[in-house]
Design a protein around this motif. Structure first.
Motif, PDB file in Angstrom:
ATOM      1  N   LEU A   1      21.918   0.226  53.375  1.00  0.00           N
ATOM      2  CA  LEU A   1      22.503   1.077  53.760  1.00  0.00           C
ATOM      3  C   LEU A   1      24.369   1.320  52.643  1.00  0.00           C
ATOM      4  O   LEU A   1      24.164   2.529  52.046  1.00  0.00           O
ATOM      5  CB  LEU A   1      22.398   2.122  54.862  1.00  0.00           C
ATOM      6  CG  LEU A   1      21.833   2.062  55.902  1.00  0.00           C
ATOM      7  CD1 LEU A   1      22.251   2.236  56.914  1.00  0.00           C
ATOM      8  CD2 LEU A   1      20.992   3.272  54.893  1.00  0.00           C
ATOM      9  N   LYS A   2      24.409   0.362  53.032  1.00  0.00           N
ATOM     10  CA  LYS A   2      26.077   0.034  52.282  1.00  0.00           C
ATOM     11  C   LYS A   2      25.534   0.229  50.571  1.00  0.00           C
ATOM     12  O   LYS A   2      26.181   1.017  50.440  1.00  0.00           O
ATOM     13  CB  LYS A   2      26.852  -0.697  52.435  1.00  0.00           C
ATOM     14  CG  LYS A   2      27.358  -1.364  53.700  1.00  0.00           C
ATOM     15  CD  LYS A   2      28.695  -1.828  54.558  1.00  0.00           C
ATOM     16  CE  LYS A   2      29.193  -1.594  55.276  1.00  0.00           C
ATOM     17  NZ  LYS A   2      29.422  -2.948  56.218  1.00  0.00           N
ATOM     18  N   LEU A   3      24.825  -0.313  50.131  1.00  0.00           N
ATOM     19  CA  LEU A   3      24.698  -0.523  48.812  1.00  0.00           C
ATOM     20  C   LEU A   3      24.286   0.671  48.409  1.00  0.00           C
ATOM     21  O   LEU A   3      24.635   1.547  47.178  1.00  0.00           O
ATOM     22  CB  LEU A   3      23.128  -1.056  48.845  1.00  0.00           C
ATOM     23  CG  LEU A   3      24.249  -3.079  48.309  1.00  0.00           C
ATOM     24  CD1 LEU A   3      21.954  -4.269  47.912  1.00  0.00           C
ATOM     25  CD2 LEU A   3      24.830  -3.177  47.498  1.00  0.00           C
ATOM     26  N   LEU A   4      23.247   1.727  49.169  1.00  0.00           N
ATOM     27  CA  LEU A   4      22.748   2.819  48.715  1.00  0.00           C
ATOM     28  C   LEU A   4      23.565   3.944  49.213  1.00  0.00           C
ATOM     29  O   LEU A   4      24.039   4.668  47.882  1.00  0.00           O
ATOM     30  CB  LEU A   4      21.372   3.732  50.532  1.00  0.00           C
ATOM     31  CG  LEU A   4      20.679   3.105  49.290  1.00  0.00           C
ATOM     32  CD1 LEU A   4      19.343   3.472  51.024  1.00  0.00           C
ATOM     33  CD2 LEU A   4      19.398   3.427  48.014  1.00  0.00           C
ATOM     34  N   LYS A   5      24.720   3.864  49.570  1.00  0.00           N
ATOM     35  CA  LYS A   5      26.443   4.441  49.681  1.00  0.00           C
ATOM     36  C   LYS A   5      26.827   4.673  48.825  1.00  0.00           C
ATOM     37  O   LYS A   5      27.290   4.998  47.828  1.00  0.00           O
ATOM     38  CB  LYS A   5      27.026   4.382  51.114  1.00  0.00           C
ATOM     39  CG  LYS A   5      28.164   5.514  50.879  1.00  0.00           C
ATOM     40  CD  LYS A   5      28.891   4.753  52.055  1.00  0.00           C
ATOM     41  CE  LYS A   5      30.604   5.492  52.194  1.00  0.00           C
ATOM     42  NZ  LYS A   5      31.243   5.087  52.633  1.00  0.00           N
ATOM     43  N   CYS A   6      26.581   3.292  47.959  1.00  0.00           N
ATOM     44  CA  CYS A   6      27.805   2.593  46.701  1.00  0.00           C
ATOM     45  C   CYS A   6      27.440   3.734  45.789  1.00  0.00           C
ATOM     46  O   CYS A   6      28.069   4.310  44.981  1.00  0.00           O
ATOM     47  CB  CYS A   6      27.524   1.504  46.718  1.00  0.00           C
ATOM     48  SG  CYS A   6      28.624   1.506  45.013  1.00  0.00           S
TER      49      CYS A   6
END
Lengths: 618, 231
Positions: free
Chosen positions: B215-220
């Motif tokens: 999810l964090k990668l997606l957010k970035c």
């Protein structure tokens, strides 16, 4: 068996060689191999082993190993690392270390292509020929992440306190460059520690997710050192500490700045105090009212508070009665009621040794005490001799208490005589008024000792209850239940007022001549004579009452024991003990003579027995 | 070919069954704008919220793991006995383990993988919650944390569904992923119950970390397209 022989041979050969010759590495190696392979004897030497495996940024990792005591294995290729990644269900295949890094320590490095997180790894440390397994490890890469320390620590001064003793700083740093925090691949949290240089313990701040932190309350002129370390979020392996940064804030201490403040405060306080004192002492009324307003005191409208002070009750009464919110009459009667005290077995009341005692109790007389008090009255608190013993045997006393002690000889209790015709106290008082006038007129002629009967006059003249005489001698009881109080006068008070007056006037004359509450026999005869002449045609009731008046006097003068039978019989149905039956609407006492016959009474000599009572009473 | 067809069809069937039982979240008809039954959240805030949620679940799962290990201290359970074999129940959901590989995967795939991960864990956590009561000396903290996580997963699922709808502007579509959901009950029973529970806790901790990272990668990627895509 064979192995044992070989072992023994080896030992012996070593023993032979040990003294002078150096065991070659090859020999030792062979020995070790033999031992390991052939026997299970645990070696006391340290085997090669993995020391640590670490990933700095979750993208690569390395494992280090040490040869232990087997220094011959330090050469490259002597020890080999094999790993296996287990994807899915199938155990992966074993591969050799992709990158042996030969440096100070033996290291196997896995770059990004060989690194996978969330996947279990197995590592083995084997000998060159894969035969010997020295050590093995298994882990997930994300569990062995130990980040690099933060970098680029710097601080800026936020503010300094007014006292100049403390200051705050804002500390900033950067994440380790290796960790890819920006893309969110790894999340780091930081732990800041600081201390004064000469302190021994570090102060640990709370874990911080951001790359900055404010530190408050540092002391000036003290050098602080700060260091930071980080770890991955939700994991537990800390990085090494960062480089220490030194913080110092020099503030010249100016102690003079504190003096004026204190002086100013003291000056202000003193000034205000002086001004207040001046105002108070010079009594500037207006200023005082302004600064120190008076506290309001309770007030009743229309009444001067002065009246509420002692001794001015009368005026207050008058005021209040005018307002018709207060009835003195009620008060008077109320007081009357209050003062009826039933003193059971309480013979200590001297004032209570009223006429009742004289009437009812005969123990006195038994003891030989004369009840002639005529010479004794000298305005004492009691009409009776103080030597009169206590009347312990009296079970029942009607104590008419608490008048003015000097006026204890109640000969007329105003407004309290329950007349048979239930005349109101006012009526009796009204009756008393003309009587009073007569008395006064008659009294003025004679040298009346005022003392024994001062109350009469005062009673007549003054309606104030305070002068009321509360001692009434119950002289007799009329058949109808009326109580005759005091000899002589009371007898008259029941009579028709028209005829009473002259008789009473005379009676009083006689009464006043003596000092005692009781007239002497002579007086009694006179008294009896007078009414007899005037009131022969009166009701036998009244005759009886008169006679009662007289006879009681007679009785009181003489020993009750010697009283004739006749007198006893003709004695009015005095119930010596009467119970206060009720207080009627005019607040006069209604005594119920019939209801009082107790056993105790029968024990009293001179009292009528119940049979006698019943025979006498209508 | 027939086999593949059969596989795909069974997979469709299974997936439809699973998704059919889901409680779909509130339908905010943002597109029409006419019937807004709920307030629409901006994507950034939604991402932040979901990520916060996952971080918390990840932390609690890690605490559960350590509590469970402490509880088993008298029993020298050797977690390494698995010997690196991946026996987690979600091994069928392939998520690559390197950053570079993940960055090459599409948003859609990642989101759906995450969703499947969350959905897969709802039932096992309920099982764990019940099975913990059979142990002696279970610390209350462990019970409470397990219960908390088990209660939080459905709401996390809701959040991810919303995220999917917002990011991908799609309702519930079948993914083209060729996946098979390994149903929990089909776990091999050979594992001893204690070992199985321990494995469950560890696997869940790992999967929570997986969801969080993805999810964090997606957010970035969503926010800073260029910088995040660049290596």
């Amino acid at each position: 068996m064979a192995t044992q022989w070989i072992f023994l041979w080896l030992i012996s050969s070593i023993g032979c060689l040990a003294a002078d010759e150096v065991i070659t590495i090859k020999d030792a190696d062979k020995l070790l191999d033999v031992i390991n392979f052939t026997t299970n004897i645990p070696s006391s030497q340290k085997l090669p082993h993995f020391t640590t495996c670490r990933s700095p940024e979750q993208e690569t990792f390395s494992c280090w190993w040490s040869v232990g005591d087997y220094t011959n294995l330090t050469g490259p290729g002597m020890l080999r690392v094999f790993y296996k990644r287990s994807f899915k269900n199938t155990g992966g295949e074993w591969n050799e270390c992709p990158d042996y890094r030969v440096g100070i320590e033996n290291e196997c490095y896995f770059n990004t292509t060989y690194t996978s997180i969330w996947v279990p790894y197995n590592l083995e440390l084997r000998s060159e020929n894969k035969d010997v397994l020295y050590d093995e490890r298994s882990f997930n890469v994300e569990d062995i992440v130990i980040p690099d320390p933060p970098v680029n620590l710097n601080w800026t001064l936020l503010n300094t306190s007014q006292t100049g003793l403390h200051y705050d700083i804002l500390l900033r740093w950067e994440a380790p460059p290796t960790a890819d925090v920006a893309k969110g691949w790894i999340t780091l949290i930081y732990e800041v520690q600081y201390r004064a240089v000469n302190d021994t313990e570090w102060k640990v701040m709370e874990h911080e997710k951001e790359s900055y932190l404010s530190i408050y309350g540092l002391k000036t002129n003290t050098i602080y050192e700060i260091r930071i370390r980080c770890l991955q979020l939700n994991f537990d392996k800390f990085s090494r500490f960062s480089d220490i940064v030194y913080v110092y804030n020099f503030v010249p201490v100016t102690k003079e700045s504190t003096f004026p403040v204190a002086f100013v405060l003291i000056f202000i306080v003193v000034g205000v105090a002086i001004v207040l004192m001046l105002i108070i002492f010079t009594r500037q009324h207006r200023l005082m009212m302004l600064l120190l307003p008076p506290v309001p005191i309770p007030k009743i409208k229309g009444i001067d508070p002065e009246l509420l002070k002692k001794g001015k009750l009368d005026e207050l009464n008058s005021i209040l009665s005018n307002q018709q919110t207060y009835k003195t009459e009620f008060t008077n009667d109320d007081l009357w009621v209050e003062f009826i005290e039933l003193d059971i077995d309480d013979p200590d009341e001297k004032l209570g040794h009223s006429d009742t005692h004289r009437l009812l109790s005969l123990e006195h007389l038994k003891s030989g005490k004369s009840l002639s008090m005529k010479d004794d009255d000298s305005g004492r608190a009691s009409c009776y001799e103080p030597e009169i013993p206590e009347m312990d045997s009296l079970p029942f006393n009607v104590n008419l208490m608490e008048g003015n002690p000097e006026k204890a000889c109640v000969l007329n209790s105003e407004g309290t005589v329950p007349n048979p015709d239930l005349s109101s106290p006012n009526a009796t008082q009204a009756k008393a008024e003309p009587e009073k006038a007569k008395i006064e007129s008659s009294g003025s002629e004679e040298n009346m000792p005022v003392r024994p009967y001062p109350l009469i006059q005062t009673q007549m003249s003054n309606q104030s209850w305070a002068n009321m005489d509360f001692y009434a001698q119950v002289s007799d009881i009329t058949p109808a239940g009326g109580v005759l109080l005091s000899p002589g006068q009371q007898c008259k008070s029941e009579k028709t007022p028209e005829k009473e007056k002259p008789a009473e006037a005379k009676k009083y004359q006689f009464a006043m001549t003596s000092d005692s509450a009781y007239t002497s026999e002579i007086d009694a005869k006179k008294l009896s004579a007078i009414p007899a002449t005037n009131e022969n045609d009166q009701n036998p009731e009244k005759d009886l009452s008169k006679e009662n008046c007289i006879s009681t006097e007679n009785q009181s003068e003489e020993s009750p024991y010697t009283a004739n039978e006749t007198t006893v019989i003709t004695m009015p149905p005095v119930s010596d003990y009467t119970s206060v039956h009720m207080v009627d609407s005019q607040h006069s006492l209604l005594l119920n003579p019939t209801a009082v016959q107790t056993k105790d009474m029968s024990m009293q000599v001179g009292y009528l027995t119940p049979d006698q009572m019943s025979s006498i009473m209508p | 070919m027939q086999k593949a067809f059969f596989q795909v069809s069974t997979w469709f069937f299974v997936l439809s069954q699973t998704w059919g039982t889901l409680g779909y979240p509130l339908e905010c008809k943002d597109e029409q704008g006419s019937s807004n039954r709920c307030i629409s959240i901006p994507l950034d805030k939604l991402f932040d919220r979901v990520i916060q949620h996952v971080e918390l679940i990840s932390r609690v799962s890690e605490e559960c793991c350590s509590l469970f290990e402490e509880m088993l201290v008298p029993f020298p359970l050797q977690p390494k006995t698995s010997r690196g074999v991946n026996i987690c129940i979600t091994k069928a959901i392939p998520v690559p383990g390197s950053k570079s590989e993940i960055q090459q995967i599409s948003d859609k795939w990642l989101l759906h993988s995450v969703l499947m991960l969350v959905q897969t864990w709802i039932e096992p956590l309920t099982y764990l919650q019940e099975t913990l009561n059979r142990y002696d000396d279970v610390p209350d903290a462990l019970l409470n944390k397990t219960k908390w996580v088990s209660d939080k997963l459905p709401s996390l699922e809701q959040g991810i569904v919303l995220l999917i709808k917002k990011m991908l502007q799609e309702g519930f579509l079948m993914t083209e992923l060729q996946q098979t959901l390994t149903h929990f009950n089909k776990q091999p029973e050979v594992l001893e119950s204690t070992l199985r529970d321990y494995t469950l806790f560890n696997c869940f901790k790992k999967d929570a970390h997986k969801i969080e990272t993805i999810l964090k990668l997606l957010k970035c990627r969503r926010n800073h397209k260029l910088s995040c895509l660049l290596y």
